[in-house]
Each structure stands twice: as structure tokens, then as C-alpha cells.
Enzyme design. Structure first.
Site, PDB file in Angstrom:
ATOM      1  CB  SER A  30      10.338 -16.104 -12.437  1.00  0.00           C
ATOM      2  OG  SER A  30       9.338 -15.102 -12.459  1.00  0.00           O
ATOM      3  N   GLY A  31       7.878 -17.230 -14.521  1.00  0.00           N
ATOM      4  CA  GLY A  31       6.463 -17.566 -14.450  1.00  0.00           C
ATOM      5  C   GLY A  31       5.668 -16.428 -13.828  1.00  0.00           C
ATOM      6  N   GLY A  32       6.378 -15.456 -13.244  1.00  0.00           N
ATOM      7  CA  GLY A  32       5.710 -14.312 -12.609  1.00  0.00           C
ATOM      8  C   GLY A  32       5.390 -13.215 -13.620  1.00  0.00           C
ATOM      9  CB  VAL A  33       3.188 -10.232 -13.250  1.00  0.00           C
ATOM     10  CG1 VAL A  33       2.620  -9.164 -14.155  1.00  0.00           C
ATOM     11  CG2 VAL A  33       2.089 -11.043 -12.610  1.00  0.00           C
ATOM     12  CG  ASP A  34       7.043  -7.883 -11.679  1.00  0.00           C
ATOM     13  OD1 ASP A  34       5.903  -7.524 -12.019  1.00  0.00           O
ATOM     14  OD2 ASP A  34       7.452  -7.852 -10.514  1.00  0.00           O
ATOM     15  CB  SER A  35      10.415 -12.282 -15.398  1.00  0.00           C
ATOM     16  OG  SER A  35       9.530 -13.363 -15.190  1.00  0.00           O
TER      17      SER A  35
ATOM     18  CB  CYS B 166       1.976  16.550   6.082  1.00  0.00           C
ATOM     19  SG  CYS B 166       2.048  16.295   7.862  1.00  0.00           S
ATOM     20  CE1 TYR B 167      10.004  18.721   8.023  1.00  0.00           C
ATOM     21  CE2 TYR B 167      10.426  18.473   5.665  1.00  0.00           C
ATOM     22  CZ  TYR B 167      10.851  18.844   6.931  1.00  0.00           C
ATOM     23  OH  TYR B 167      12.115  19.339   7.103  1.00  0.00           O
TER      24      TYR B 167
ATOM     25  CG  HIS C 143      -1.196  12.714   4.939  1.00  0.00           C
ATOM     26  ND1 HIS C 143       0.077  12.642   4.410  1.00  0.00           N
ATOM     27  CD2 HIS C 143      -1.049  13.126   6.216  1.00  0.00           C
ATOM     28  CE1 HIS C 143       0.954  12.977   5.337  1.00  0.00           C
ATOM     29  NE2 HIS C 143       0.301  13.273   6.443  1.00  0.00           N
TER      30      HIS C 143
ATOM     31  CE  LYS D 257       3.175  -7.728  -9.504  1.00  0.00           C
ATOM     32  NZ  LYS D 257       4.511  -8.345  -9.414  1.00  0.00           N
TER      33      LYS D 257
ATOM     34  CD  GLU E 264      -0.544  11.494   1.035  1.00  0.00           C
ATOM     35  OE1 GLU E 264      -1.253  12.494   0.868  1.00  0.00           O
ATOM     36  OE2 GLU E 264       0.384  11.448   1.863  1.00  0.00           O
TER      37      GLU E 264
ATOM     38  N   GLY F 248       6.566  13.888   6.049  1.00  0.00           N
ATOM     39  CA  GLY F 248       7.756  13.232   6.586  1.00  0.00           C
ATOM     40  C   GLY F 248       7.754  13.289   8.095  1.00  0.00           C
TER      41      GLY F 248
END
Ligand code: XMP
Length: 510
Positions: free
Chosen positions: A221-226, A80-81, A167, A366, A169, A54
Site C-alpha cells: 500500500s506504500g505504508g510501513v506495515d505492508s 490497581c484492580y 499505574h 508499530k 505503565e 480495570g
């Protein structure tokens, strides 16, 4: 109860990255505010805790702290922090170095071998980004790594508590993933039970309980998530879910047909051709923000009308909200963020609708959404589709919008994407599309002078869509796309490639 790791957020720009690394290791994790209590973590089935980095210094008044009992109750990795805080709270000392260390460094593991560094070389590269450092270890701790600058680049109590100054990550720490895996598996003894199949099974149970005997509606919506949200809910409640797909007229070529093909057999699907009303409201509108406002508003209206027609079949609304949206909306500071564009999530929730909400993907990243989609049998093409802005092609036709312009753009865009796929490069870029510019220019085709529109091609690489670089697509591919567009799309006589990064440009043109 499912193995859960808690990540306590101290405001690092990498907090989400830590969460992703843990999930990639097959372990479920959640990001918590740093003032969460040990009791709450226990109640949530938490088995291990990671403290993020942080921007604060532990010496600042009001610096974010920790419920001390967490450090006794769980195995902890402080980054770190997080390491500084752990050292300070447990009786060590933290020094302000006066000068920040930022960038690559090399650390050396110190004997005796630590479980955290199993499988690592004696010297490893790591990414540093800090001002303070631990100057005196808490009682019972010893240094497990040093660098040229730091006597304690990492510390351990020899059992369950670790701190690393660097870090692990980020990708700049080449073996950072191994360090995180060592913490999860060697130190905490977790098994890695977080799989798409396990998620689907659990999500279905939860949806069944949440929905009960009610009906739900989902805007596709045609998108992946919906799409994945709808498929998941459909698996749980079958035809008590109705999907609504609103064709705004601003969709890509064949999008309507593809949604029907993917969903028509799974759930009751209402396809609404609302293109005429959208186009009527957009007639003559040039200003991008106005286009967005009109489309957002009209979409809500249209969706409400459809939901009303469904009557009791629409008691709950299914939404494809995913974890980064949840984390971001919790931590977003609207006072400091300048508004560049208003993003409308077409398919999103009308604010004042009297519907309960079901958000089965709220805890997924995602890549996990895609894997769950594959588990549910959704087509690859749909799952790997590039993101598409809510206002659709309206922000890719520069200037006033009409049906002929949209059709022109659809054709040009489809050619670009088709060739990109054929070249095997579709997944290498984050987003690729065509823009119909308002520029007209002189050309010559056959023996005739033409005065036609100019199409711009845009392809970008990015991890987070906040910054982006233009994709270095092969010239031969661009040449082929250009030739096909001018030959196959009447009215277009010139094609250019956009070589702007973001910033200063944005990804979309409007
Ligand atoms: P920009 O153009 O701001 O875009 O660099 C960043 C990402 O956001 C998408 N985008 C939108 N998505 N509604 C959306 O749902 C919008 O109004 C909108 N505008 C831009 C854009 O496609 C890119 O992925």
C-alpha cells in the site's frame, strides 16, 4: 523457548501500554484474556504474569477473576484492580473507598528495601486512578509503599508476588518504567532477549514452515506495515512471493516510484495503473462515505483480478496486520462505538477470497515494526512515513474528484512535506498533509485578479489517532509553505492552516 510475559487483561485502558513497556524493556509479552488457565500460560512458555487494572470492583457480582493457580505458579505483578484481585483471592480484603482517587500522588517506599523499587528515591510520584484499595493484606504479605491516603499503596510477599495501587505503565509515573524493569529483571530474572534480529530470525523460520512450497501474494500500500511484512516474507521465501501495487490514482506524489525503488529488486513486483477505472467510478461523487465505499469495493475487485492472473502464484495472502489491530478487534465492543467513518484498509483482505493468510507482524507494535524494517534494510523514509488513509487523496479532495484536482493536491502536499522535512519536524508530528478544499476565493497575483482554490494544511500530534491536537508549527515554516504553494501550484491562490483538535474535528477532512 523465548522468554514470555503474560499480561492478563482486566479491561484497563492502559493494557496495551503495559505491553509496550514490557516490549520496550526487550522482553516479549502477550495480552491474554483474564480467564486464561495456568496450564495454557505454561504451555506458551510464560515466565511472569502482570495483571492489568480495570474498571470493575472485586465486590461486583461477576467481576473478572483469575485461575488461582497462576498466583502460585508464576511471579506476579498486580496493577490497581490486579492488586485488589490478588489480595482478595489470597485471603486479604479490599475496601470500597467511596470516593475515587484520580491523578498524581506521592508514595513513600517502606523498609525493608524491595527489589521492585531498586534505584528509586524514597519518595516518588505516581499516577492513581482507583475507587477501591487493599485494606487488609493477605497472609505473608507486607506493605512496601504507602501514601497519605493508603497504608498499602504497594505490597509484596517478599519474594515473587507484588501489587501496586498506582499505574507504573503511564508516563505520569516518572519512574514507572524502572519499576516494570525491576519486576522483569530483578524479580523474575529475565534477560531481555527480544530484539529485532531475534524476531526476524524466528519469523523467517515460522514463515518457512507456514508457507511450505506454496506461493504468496502481498498487496503493497506504500505504508510501513505492508512493506515490512512483504520484506520479511521475501526474506523467507524469496521470489515465491509476488507483490502487487495498485496505483489507484489517489496516491501521494512519487509514491509509485518509491515503492518500485524499495521493492523492485527484492521481489517480483506487479504495478497496476488502475487510476482510470477508479476515477471513472468516482466521477461526480461528493459524499465521503460513498467515496470510501467505491474505493474499497473497486480495490478488492482490482486485487482479485490481479491475484487471479497470478494463478498458482497466489495461494497465500500476506497481510501487514499488527498487534494493536489484533488486540482491538478482540476487545472492540461494536454496540457502544458510534461509527464516525468507515475505514477501509486498502491493501486489506477481500473477505471472501479463497486464500490462506500470512500475518507475520501480528505480534508487533508499530515501533517494533519499524525496527524490524530497519533490520531488513528498508529505507528510513519509508519506515517513518506518516499513516495514509486507505482511500488516499480521495478524502483530501473535498467535493468531486478529477485528475487535475488530484494533481494540484499532490503538488501542494509534496511542498508541505518537503518543507516539514527540511525544517526537521517531520517526525515530531504524527501526520501532516494538504487538503484541497472546495472553497474558491478571489485573489490577486501580479496585476491580475484570480479566482482560485483554497488549500488547507493539516498537521497533528497524537499517540493513538483517537484524539489529536493541531501541531504548533512555526509561523516561518507555514509562511514558506504557503508562499511556495501559491507560487508553484497553478489554480491555488490561498492557503490556510487547520487549528482544530480531534475531537471535535477528525484528523482527515472527510
Ligand atoms: P480520522 O480522520 O478518523 O483519522 O481522525 C484517524 C486516522 O485514521 C486514518 N484514516 C484512515 N485509514 N482507511 C485507513 O486505512 C480509512 O478509510 C481512513 N480514514 C482515516 C487517518 O489518516 C488518521 O491517521
Amino acid at each position: 523457548m523465548r522468554e514470555t510475559v503474560a499480561i492478563l487483561d482486566y479491561g484497563s485502558q492502559y493494557t496495551q501500554v503495559i505491553a509496550r513497556r514490557v516490549r520496550e524493556a526487550g522482553v516479549y509479552c502477550e495480552v491474554f484474556a483474564h480467564d486464561v488457565s495456568a496450564g495454557e500460560l505454561t504451555a506458551r512458555g510464560v515466565r511472569a504474569v502482570i495483571l492489568s487494572g480495570g474498571p470493575a470492583s472485586v465486590h461486583e457480582a461477576g467481576a473478572p477473576s483469575i485461575d488461582r493457580t497462576i498466583l502460585d505458579a508464576f511471579p506476579v505483578l498486580g496493577i490497581c484492580y490486579g492488586m485488589h484481585l490478588m489480595a482478595q483471592v489470597l485471603g486479604g480484603a479490599v475496601a470500597a473507598e467511596g470516593k475515587r482517587e484520580y491523578g498524581p500522588a506521592e508514595f513513600e517506599s517502606l523498609p525493608p528495601a524491595s527489589a521492585l523499587f531498586a534505584g528509586l528515591a524514597p519518595r516518588e510520584r505516581a499516577w492513581m486512578s482507583h475507587g477501591d484499595s487493599v485494606s487488609r493484606l493477605p497472609q505473608g504479605f507486607h506493605a512496601i509503599a504507602r501514601t497519605d491516603r493508603l497504608a498499602a499503596a504497594a505490597m509484596s510477599d517478599g519474594a515473587r508476588r507484588f501489587g501496586v495501587q498506582f499505574h507504573p505503565e503511564v508516563a505520569h509515573t516518572p519512574n514507572g518504567t524502572l519499576i516494570i524493569r525491576n519486576f522483569l529483571f530483578n524479580v523474575c530474572g529475565l534477560t531481555g532477549d527480544w530484539t529485532p534480529a531475534a524476531f526476524v530470525e524466528e519469523a523467517i523460520r515460522e514463515i518457512e514452515v507456514a508457507v511450505g512450497a506454496r506461493h504468496a501474494v502481498c498487496g503493497l500500500s506504500g505504508g510501513v506495515d505492508s512493506a515490512v511484512a512483504a520484506a520479511l516474507v521475501a526474506r523467507a521465501i524469496g521470489n515465491r512471493l509476488t507483490c502487487v501495487f495498485i496505483d489507484t490514482g489517489m496516491l501521494r506524489k512519487d509514491e509509485n516510484r518509491e515503492v518500485v525503488a524499495a521493492f523492485g529488486e527484492r521481489v517480483p513486483l506487479v504495478v497496476v495503473d488502475a487510476s482510470a477505472r477508479f476515477l471513472a467510478r468516482l466521477a461526480g461523487v461528493v459524499e465521503p462515505e460513498k467515496k470510501r465505499a467505491i474505493i474499497g469495493e473497486e480495490f478488492v475487485r482490482c486485487f482479485e483480478e490481479e491475484a487471479e492472473k497470478l494463478g498458482t502464484a497466489a495461494e497465500l495472502l500476506v497481510q501487514g496486520t499488527i498487534y494493536p489491530d489484533v488486540i482491538e478487534s478482540k476487545s472492540r465492543d461494536s454496540k457502544t462505538a458510534a461509527r464516525i467513518k468507515t475505514h477501509h484498509n486498502v491493501g486489506g483482505l477481500p473477505e471472501d477470497m479463497a486464500l490462506g493468510v500470512v500475518e507475520p507482524l501480528r505480534r508487533l507494535f508499530k515501533d517494533e515494526v519499524r525496527r524490524v524494517g530497519a533490520e531488513l534494510g528498508l529505507p528510513e523514509d519509508l519506515l517513518w512515513r506518516h499513516p495514509f488513509p486507505g482511500p488516499g487523496l480521495a478524502v483530501r479532495v473535498i467535493g468531486p474528484i478529477d485528475r487535475p484536482s488530484l494533481d494540484m493536491l499532490r503538488e501542494a502536499d509534496a511542498i508541505f512535506l518537503e518543507e516539514l522535512r527540511a525544517a526537521g519536524l517531520y517526525r515530531d508530528v504524527a501526520q501532516a498533509f494538504a487538503v484541497l478544499t472546495s472553497t474558491q476565493s478571489v485573489g490577486v497575483q501580479g496585476d491580475f485578479r484570480t479566482y482560485g482554490r483554497m488549500v488547507a494544511l493539516r498537521a497533528v500530534t497524537t499517540d493513538d489517532f483517537m484524539t489529536a491536537d493541531w501541531a504548533r508549527l512555526p509561523y516561518d515554516l507555514l509562511a514558506k509553505v504557503s508562499a511556495r504553494i501559491v507560487n508553484e501550484v497553478p489554480g491555488v491562490n490561498r492557503v490556510v492552516y487547520d487549528v482544530s483538535s480531534k475531537p471535535p474535528a477528525t484528523i482527515e477532512w472527510e
